[in-house]
Design a protein around this motif. Structure first.
Motif, PDB file in Angstrom:
ATOM      1  N   TRP A  75       0.684  -1.147  -0.051  1.00  0.00           N
ATOM      2  CA  TRP A  75       0.005   0.003   0.072  1.00  0.00           C
ATOM      3  C   TRP A  75       0.946   1.152   0.115  1.00  0.00           C
ATOM      4  O   TRP A  75       0.220   2.329  -0.409  1.00  0.00           O
ATOM      5  N   THR A  79      -0.294   3.904  -6.154  1.00  0.00           N
ATOM      6  CA  THR A  79      -1.568   3.132  -6.727  1.00  0.00           C
ATOM      7  C   THR A  79      -1.982   3.733  -7.912  1.00  0.00           C
ATOM      8  O   THR A  79      -2.052   5.136  -8.252  1.00  0.00           O
ATOM      9  N   GLU A  80      -2.632   3.077  -8.715  1.00  0.00           N
ATOM     10  CA  GLU A  80      -3.222   3.622 -10.122  1.00  0.00           C
ATOM     11  C   GLU A  80      -4.632   3.050 -10.238  1.00  0.00           C
ATOM     12  O   GLU A  80      -4.860   1.782  -9.375  1.00  0.00           O
ATOM     13  N   ARG A  81      -5.797   3.576 -10.913  1.00  0.00           N
ATOM     14  CA  ARG A  81      -6.669   3.066 -11.090  1.00  0.00           C
ATOM     15  C   ARG A  81      -7.211   2.825 -12.360  1.00  0.00           C
ATOM     16  O   ARG A  81      -7.185   3.858 -13.360  1.00  0.00           O
ATOM     17  N   ILE A  82      -7.260   1.674 -12.860  1.00  0.00           N
ATOM     18  CA  ILE A  82      -7.457   1.195 -14.263  1.00  0.00           C
ATOM     19  C   ILE A  82      -8.679   0.178 -13.968  1.00  0.00           C
ATOM     20  O   ILE A  82      -8.848  -0.646 -13.315  1.00  0.00           O
ATOM     21  N   ASP A  83      -9.671   0.708 -14.650  1.00  0.00           N
ATOM     22  CA  ASP A  83     -11.187   0.086 -15.073  1.00  0.00           C
ATOM     23  C   ASP A  83     -11.650  -0.364 -13.590  1.00  0.00           C
ATOM     24  O   ASP A  83     -11.925  -1.557 -13.484  1.00  0.00           O
ATOM     25  N   GLU A  84     -11.701   0.799 -12.846  1.00  0.00           N
ATOM     26  CA  GLU A  84     -12.368   0.786 -11.654  1.00  0.00           C
ATOM     27  C   GLU A  84     -11.429  -0.202 -10.491  1.00  0.00           C
ATOM     28  O   GLU A  84     -12.310  -0.771  -9.567  1.00  0.00           O
ATOM     29  N   ALA A  85     -10.475  -0.744 -10.852  1.00  0.00           N
ATOM     30  CA  ALA A  85      -9.727  -1.404 -10.142  1.00  0.00           C
ATOM     31  C   ALA A  85      -8.250  -0.678  -9.677  1.00  0.00           C
ATOM     32  O   ALA A  85      -7.704  -0.128 -10.446  1.00  0.00           O
ATOM     33  N   ILE A  86      -8.013  -0.865  -8.305  1.00  0.00           N
ATOM     34  CA  ILE A  86      -7.057  -0.058  -7.661  1.00  0.00           C
ATOM     35  C   ILE A  86      -5.760  -1.303  -7.958  1.00  0.00           C
ATOM     36  O   ILE A  86      -5.902  -2.404  -7.533  1.00  0.00           O
TER      37      ILE A  86
END
Lengths: 354, 180
Positions: A75, A79-86
């Motif tokens: 953690w 972090t990135e957010r790709i297609d609603e997933a972290i």
């Protein structure tokens, strides 16, 4: 207020279900986030690990704690957010893992490469293009456009003086080329066979008796002699006949190859063998050595004669008798003349001797 | 260290019997341990079994010599005794030859033994017999082959060869590099 308390209570109950995300450890863990690996160097609780009931619970809690620590580490990463997933981009792994497959063996060297290595010959790089004086252009060393350039260059080939004037030089050149290719192919296959340790038959014409050398003939004789059912054990031998020796001869003679790999006998057995061999050699020697016998006989004769001489005329002559001679023991006779030998070359002729 | 082939063992023993006769057995049958002959690069070594086992721990390429070198096999598969074998041959030799002190040096330089240098010889020595050559003080200095029997020696003239030189202790200096 009731509602607020209610919510707080619910939150607390919810929090109780989950364990804390902060884990206390005596020693820091070692992380390799790239391979999602942690290694815990802390000591295990020996009391817990020995008890049957609590061991599983203890190990489970330990695993959870360590996993929590690993996830905490993850953690921390951006972090990135790709297609609603972290998602997290893991760093490069630092742990070196052993390879699954064995290390590939080095390619076996060809015969030429081996020779070049032994002689220290190194390859010199040739440029692909070469300036051709005749054609006045750059011609490749091989490959595309080489054949065309060659064709252009050799529009006419003169027949040399020593050849038949009707020979087709183009055909000759083509056969030469194809032979070279065939030879190369053969050598390539030989190299493969050598690398795989496959036995290949010998090449070349068989030797005819009119052209064979003495070593070849000797080899042929040895091979022929050994080519019986009993591997030539009962074949007669010529006096001073020698078995063919030399490189590669041994392998040709039947029954020889196996004999070489005889196991080393035990010391006791070897001693026994040696002693029996010595016995055989000593037995073989003639019982009566003619020369020795003759010389012994001559020696005895001589001794006998000298003995006789002593006993026949013990007191005569000038030489002292070897036995018990004393001053009184001599003959009173006068030396007689005319019976001895005179030696005129001597300084002092003296009296006549017998 | 290779074990000798049967053929080579026979050749070796035949040669040794020329010098020490029946006493060859004493070289093999010893009370103080098992001794054997081993071959390395055509040289024959006389070595005790105990020492051999120690020598076998050395990589063959790195082993130069172990035990006593007795001689070598020539390219024509004949055996040639080296002077290094003298220690084992001298005490067992039945036929001996003693040279006078004046002829010692001549022999040690590689010359044959001539009649004038002959001090003493074993009785009944036949012709062409392998003999060990001693000084008058009974120190073995080499070996050779008789050219005349004992009886013939008596009548030989002073310059006649009595024994042909084969090896002498001078070789330790003269052919140091080829001995082992």
């Amino acid at each position: 207020m009731d509602i607020v308390n209610d919510i707080l209570e619910r939150e607390q109950k919810k929090a109780e279900k989950y364990k804390p995300i902060v884990v206390e450890k005596h020693l820091e863990l070692e992380f390799d986030v790239g391979t999602l690996l942690t290694s815990d160097t802390n000591d295990l609780d020996s009391k817990l690990i020995k008890s049957d009931q609590e061991r599983d619970i203890y190990l489970q809690s330990l695993a959870r704690d360590n996993t929590q620590l690993l996830l905490n580490k993850i953690w921390e990463l951006p972090t990135e957010r790709i297609d609603e997933a972290i998602v997290v981009r893991l760093p490069q792994p630092t742990t070196v893992l052993p390879r699954a497959k064995p290390v590939p063996k080095p390619k076996p060297l060809t015969k030429w490469q081996e020779f070049a290595k032994a002689k220290g010959i190194t390859k010199t790089k040739k440029s692909k293009l070469e300036w051709d004086e005749q054609l006045q252009k750059w011609v490749p060393l091989y490959g595309f456009r080489k054949a065309a350039a060659e064709k252009e260059k050799n529009w006419l080939i003169p027949v040399p003086q020593n050849l038949d004037p009707m020979t087709d030089m183009y055909e000759k050149k083509a056969t030469e080329k194809s032979e070279k290719v065939a030879k190369n192919e053969l050598q390539r296959l030989k190299n493969i066979a050598r690398a795989r340790k496959v036995k290949i038959p010998r090449v070349g014409l068989p030797i005819t008796s009119d052209k064979a050398s003495s070593t070849q003939l000797a080899t042929a004789t040895s091979v022929a002699k050994a080519s019986t059912a009993s591997l030539g054990k009962f074949q007669d031998k010529l006096p001073k006949e020698k078995e063919a020796r030399g490189k590669g001869v041994h392998e040709l003679i039947p029954g020889k190859e196996r004999k070489r790999k005889l196991p080393v006998p035990t010391p006791a057995a070897e001693k026994e063998q040696n002693l029996s061999m010595i016995d055989r050699i000593l037995r073989k020697r003639p019982k009566i050595d003619m020369e020795k016998a003759v010389s012994k006989h001559i020696n005895e004769e001589q001794l006998q004669r000298s003995e006789e001489k002593k006993s026949m005329k013990p007191m005569k002559g000038r030489g002292k008798p070897k036995g018990k001679g004393n001053a009184t023991n001599f003959s009173a006779k006068k030396p007689k003349g005319g019976k001895g030998q005179r030696n005129p070359s001597k300084k002092n002729p003296g009296r006549k001797r017998r | 260290m290779k074990i000798l082939s049967e053929d080579r063992t026979r050749i070796l023993f035949e040669k040794l019997t020329k010098y020490i006769g029946v006493n060859v057995k004493l070289l093999i049958d010893r009370p103080d341990g098992t001794y054997c002959f081993r071959e390395k690069k055509d040289r024959v070594y006389y070595i005790s079994e105990r020492l051999l086992q120690l020598a076998q721990t050395v990589k063959p390429d790195h082993l130069v010599s172990a035990g006593t070198c007795f001689g070598k096999f020539t390219k024509t598969n004949k055996f040639r005794l080296h002077i290094t074998a003298l220690t084992y041959i001298a005490p067992y030799a039945p036929f001996k030859l003693w040279v006078k002190p004046s002829a010692e040096q001549q022999f040690l330089y590689g010359h044959h033994v001539i009649k004038s240098g002959l001090g003493r010889i074993t009785e009944n020595t036949p012709k062409n017999q392998g003999v060990v050559i001693f000084t008058m003080s009974d120190i073995p200095i080499g070996f050779g082959v008789t050219a005349r029997s004992t009886t013939d020696c008596r009548h030989a003239d002073p310059l006649a060869t009595i024994a042909f030189h084969q090896a002498d202790i001078g070789e330790y200096i003269r052919s140091e590099d080829t001995l082992v």
